[in-house]
Scaffold this motif. Sequence first.
Motif, PDB file in Angstrom:
ATOM      1  N   PHE A 267       9.840   2.946  -6.447  1.00 48.08           N
ATOM      2  CA  PHE A 267       9.468   2.735  -6.128  1.00 48.08           C
ATOM      3  C   PHE A 267       6.983   1.775  -6.395  1.00 48.08           C
ATOM      4  O   PHE A 267       6.735   2.852  -7.390  1.00 48.08           O
ATOM      5  CB  PHE A 267       7.983   3.858  -4.887  1.00 48.08           C
ATOM      6  CG  PHE A 267       7.027   3.046  -4.082  1.00 48.08           C
ATOM      7  CD1 PHE A 267       7.282   1.239  -3.375  1.00 48.08           C
ATOM      8  CD2 PHE A 267       5.753   2.749  -4.224  1.00 48.08           C
ATOM      9  CE1 PHE A 267       6.146   1.407  -2.610  1.00 48.08           C
ATOM     10  CE2 PHE A 267       4.083   1.919  -3.813  1.00 48.08           C
ATOM     11  CZ  PHE A 267       4.952   1.383  -2.856  1.00 48.08           C
TER      12      PHE A 267
ATOM     13  N   HIS B 263       0.983  -1.060   0.353  1.00 46.39           N
ATOM     14  CA  HIS B 263       0.411   0.467  -0.265  1.00 46.39           C
ATOM     15  C   HIS B 263       1.059   1.144  -0.076  1.00 46.39           C
ATOM     16  O   HIS B 263       1.728   1.173   0.842  1.00 46.39           O
ATOM     17  CB  HIS B 263      -0.934  -0.458   0.907  1.00 46.39           C
ATOM     18  CG  HIS B 263      -2.019   0.873   0.295  1.00 46.39           C
ATOM     19  ND1 HIS B 263      -2.226   1.942   1.015  1.00 46.39           N
ATOM     20  CD2 HIS B 263      -3.825   0.672   0.732  1.00 46.39           C
ATOM     21  CE1 HIS B 263      -4.001   2.591   0.760  1.00 46.39           C
ATOM     22  NE2 HIS B 263      -4.052   1.583   0.309  1.00 46.39           N
ATOM     23  N   PRO B 264       0.695   2.241  -0.884  1.00 50.00           N
ATOM     24  CA  PRO B 264       1.168   3.138  -1.318  1.00 50.00           C
ATOM     25  C   PRO B 264       1.016   4.134  -0.002  1.00 50.00           C
ATOM     26  O   PRO B 264       2.818   5.080   0.659  1.00 50.00           O
ATOM     27  CB  PRO B 264       1.279   4.474  -2.592  1.00 50.00           C
ATOM     28  CG  PRO B 264       0.159   3.636  -2.541  1.00 50.00           C
ATOM     29  CD  PRO B 264      -0.185   2.334  -1.490  1.00 50.00           C
ATOM     30  N   ASP B 265      -0.147   4.062   0.954  1.00 47.22           N
ATOM     31  CA  ASP B 265      -0.152   4.883   2.030  1.00 47.22           C
ATOM     32  C   ASP B 265       0.592   5.157   3.136  1.00 47.22           C
ATOM     33  O   ASP B 265       0.279   4.857   4.193  1.00 47.22           O
ATOM     34  CB  ASP B 265      -1.641   5.131   2.287  1.00 47.22           C
ATOM     35  CG  ASP B 265      -2.323   5.784   1.462  1.00 47.22           C
ATOM     36  OD1 ASP B 265      -1.371   7.025   0.794  1.00 47.22           O
ATOM     37  OD2 ASP B 265      -3.491   6.024   1.594  1.00 47.22           O
TER      38      ASP B 265
ATOM     39  N   PRO C  62       4.501   7.447  -1.337  1.00 48.59           N
ATOM     40  CA  PRO C  62       4.621   7.571  -1.966  1.00 48.59           C
ATOM     41  C   PRO C  62       3.293   7.494  -2.555  1.00 48.59           C
ATOM     42  O   PRO C  62       2.006   7.623  -3.764  1.00 48.59           O
ATOM     43  CB  PRO C  62       4.734   5.900  -2.707  1.00 48.59           C
ATOM     44  CG  PRO C  62       5.413   5.155  -1.942  1.00 48.59           C
ATOM     45  CD  PRO C  62       5.247   5.896  -0.458  1.00 48.59           C
ATOM     46  N   GLY C  63       1.778   7.356  -1.645  1.00 49.01           N
ATOM     47  CA  GLY C  63       0.746   7.702  -1.078  1.00 49.01           C
ATOM     48  C   GLY C  63       0.371   9.002  -1.328  1.00 49.01           C
ATOM     49  O   GLY C  63       0.663   9.749  -1.230  1.00 49.01           O
TER      50      GLY C  63
ATOM     51  N   GLN D  98       7.142   3.428  -9.687  1.00 50.64           N
ATOM     52  CA  GLN D  98       7.276   4.770 -10.311  1.00 50.64           C
ATOM     53  C   GLN D  98       8.558   5.465 -10.080  1.00 50.64           C
ATOM     54  O   GLN D  98       9.276   5.130  -9.175  1.00 50.64           O
ATOM     55  CB  GLN D  98       5.853   4.936  -8.846  1.00 50.64           C
ATOM     56  CG  GLN D  98       4.980   5.438  -9.326  1.00 50.64           C
ATOM     57  CD  GLN D  98       4.070   5.952  -7.573  1.00 50.64           C
ATOM     58  OE1 GLN D  98       3.971   6.495  -7.183  1.00 50.64           O
ATOM     59  NE2 GLN D  98       3.271   5.157  -6.806  1.00 50.64           N
TER      60      GLN D  98
ATOM     61  N   TYR E 142       8.699   4.260   2.997  1.00 54.00           N
ATOM     62  CA  TYR E 142       9.641   3.351   2.488  1.00 54.00           C
ATOM     63  C   TYR E 142      11.012   3.848   2.806  1.00 54.00           C
ATOM     64  O   TYR E 142      11.002   4.325   2.594  1.00 54.00           O
ATOM     65  CB  TYR E 142       8.620   2.279   1.271  1.00 54.00           C
ATOM     66  CG  TYR E 142       7.196   1.810   1.003  1.00 54.00           C
ATOM     67  CD1 TYR E 142       6.984  -0.085   1.099  1.00 54.00           C
ATOM     68  CD2 TYR E 142       6.003   2.559   1.221  1.00 54.00           C
ATOM     69  CE1 TYR E 142       6.325  -0.191   1.547  1.00 54.00           C
ATOM     70  CE2 TYR E 142       5.357   1.893   1.192  1.00 54.00           C
ATOM     71  CZ  TYR E 142       4.685   0.364   0.968  1.00 54.00           C
ATOM     72  OH  TYR E 142       4.193  -0.090   1.573  1.00 54.00           O
TER      73      TYR E 142
ATOM     74  N   THR F 143      10.851  -2.182  -0.128  1.00 55.52           N
ATOM     75  CA  THR F 143       9.994  -1.984  -1.005  1.00 55.52           C
ATOM     76  C   THR F 143      10.060  -2.047  -2.302  1.00 55.52           C
ATOM     77  O   THR F 143      10.781  -2.423  -2.949  1.00 55.52           O
ATOM     78  CB  THR F 143      11.246  -0.446  -0.996  1.00 55.52           C
ATOM     79  OG1 THR F 143      11.530   0.688  -0.046  1.00 55.52           O
ATOM     80  CG2 THR F 143      10.819   0.847  -2.001  1.00 55.52           C
TER      81      THR F 143
ATOM     82  N   TYR G 225       7.377  14.013  -3.302  1.00 57.39           N
ATOM     83  CA  TYR G 225       6.754  13.323  -2.612  1.00 57.39           C
ATOM     84  C   TYR G 225       7.023  13.782  -1.523  1.00 57.39           C
ATOM     85  O   TYR G 225       8.587  13.682  -1.450  1.00 57.39           O
ATOM     86  CB  TYR G 225       7.763  11.566  -2.528  1.00 57.39           C
ATOM     87  CG  TYR G 225       7.342  11.233  -4.276  1.00 57.39           C
ATOM     88  CD1 TYR G 225       6.157  10.101  -3.928  1.00 57.39           C
ATOM     89  CD2 TYR G 225       7.690  11.288  -5.264  1.00 57.39           C
ATOM     90  CE1 TYR G 225       5.567   9.437  -4.994  1.00 57.39           C
ATOM     91  CE2 TYR G 225       7.158  10.488  -6.215  1.00 57.39           C
ATOM     92  CZ  TYR G 225       6.457   9.829  -6.753  1.00 57.39           C
ATOM     93  OH  TYR G 225       5.676   9.209  -7.444  1.00 57.39           O
TER      94      TYR G 225
END
Length: 378
Positions: free
Chosen positions: A51, A28-30, A136-137, A54, A33, A280, A123
């Motif tokens: 990530f 999950h990006p939220d 990332p989120g 991305q 990392y 990651t 980010y």
Amino acid sequence: MPEDGSNLIAMHAANSPNAFDLRRVGAHPDHWYPMAWCDELKPGKALARAFAGQPIALFRGKGGKVFALEDRCAHRQVPLHLGVVDGDEVKCHYHGWAYDQTGKCVDVPYLGKERLPNGVKSYPAREIDGLIFVFPGDPALAEERLPTGLGHSQDKAYKTRRLNRHVACHYTFMHENLFDMNHQFMHRKQMGSIKAKCIGRTHGEDWAEVEYTFSRTSGKPSVGEQVIVDLVRKRGEKKADFSDHMRIRTDYPNQSLRVWVGRDIKESDAPVLDVWLGYTPLDAEQRTNRTYGYLSVKRPPVPGLIDAMWPFVTWFTENIFREDQEIVEYEQQAYDAQGADWNNEVFPAIRDLRAVLARCGLPMDGEPVAPSRTFAAE
Ligand code: FES
Ligand SMILES: [Fe+2]
């Protein structure tokens, strides 16, 4: 086409005996990392990272602050990490468009500053205990989810080494490998015959924990293992009284492994061994990950002993991690060959863990998953 994430996972599980296909669940990006060691990124320099497909460029401004931008210039999409850091801005290598730490385009040298184009995504980035973390989120969630510390890595009472590996497998195989101490058989060359006994398991919405104690069934420990046991054994404790207690915890998305030794262990006792790990995902399919971690061993009272023994500790733990890396990469290859998760998991603690990873992750081809979605252990 199914509409929500849980249906998508069910769909991917159709070819597998499991209720859901865990390898189709993305990290999950939220969450934060790890992307680099702080000392890899010098002032005025850049690093190319990723990530889950991305591309992300890390920069350290001349003033020392780290910032992270999408690694693609808004102009012609070339990597920004090739650019030149100027103060706390970066100038793209190609035509020199300049971006600030928030990704805003602040200069197009051949047009002037009057009509600047849109910039690039930025980010949240933070340095914690020697590692650069990126979120990332959704940036609105970043501050409240900051990791508080990475085990005992900064504690002078411990000697710490870094763990850093590029591993060609989905991050969930890493979690399962560490959590499941029933694989000591594979480490037989390093440790002889050791038997892990599960003495407890528990889990919550976004975490799972399992505890073990170990006993030797035959043979002798290797030199490396004996060195570690001797380092951590309590003073005056007889060999026959030696007892260990290991607790492994996945606190989504990170993991820890801690060991206590001796009889009458109290909750407040400091562990003799503390490992922190973060995974990651690198590519879009998340079939590779970069594992960052710290392994901290409590210093025994005899000064210098741990430093003298450290090469053995390093050699022993590297051998163990190499064996683990080989086997999880075989697991990924089997998944790729079969096209679905055919694992036949029988250990309840791993079934708890798989449910946590499915519940907290994000289906790779799916819509964002509602927080209320629940996965029971299979
Ligand atoms: S491609 Fe970056 S400035 Fe042109
Ligand atoms: Fe292992």
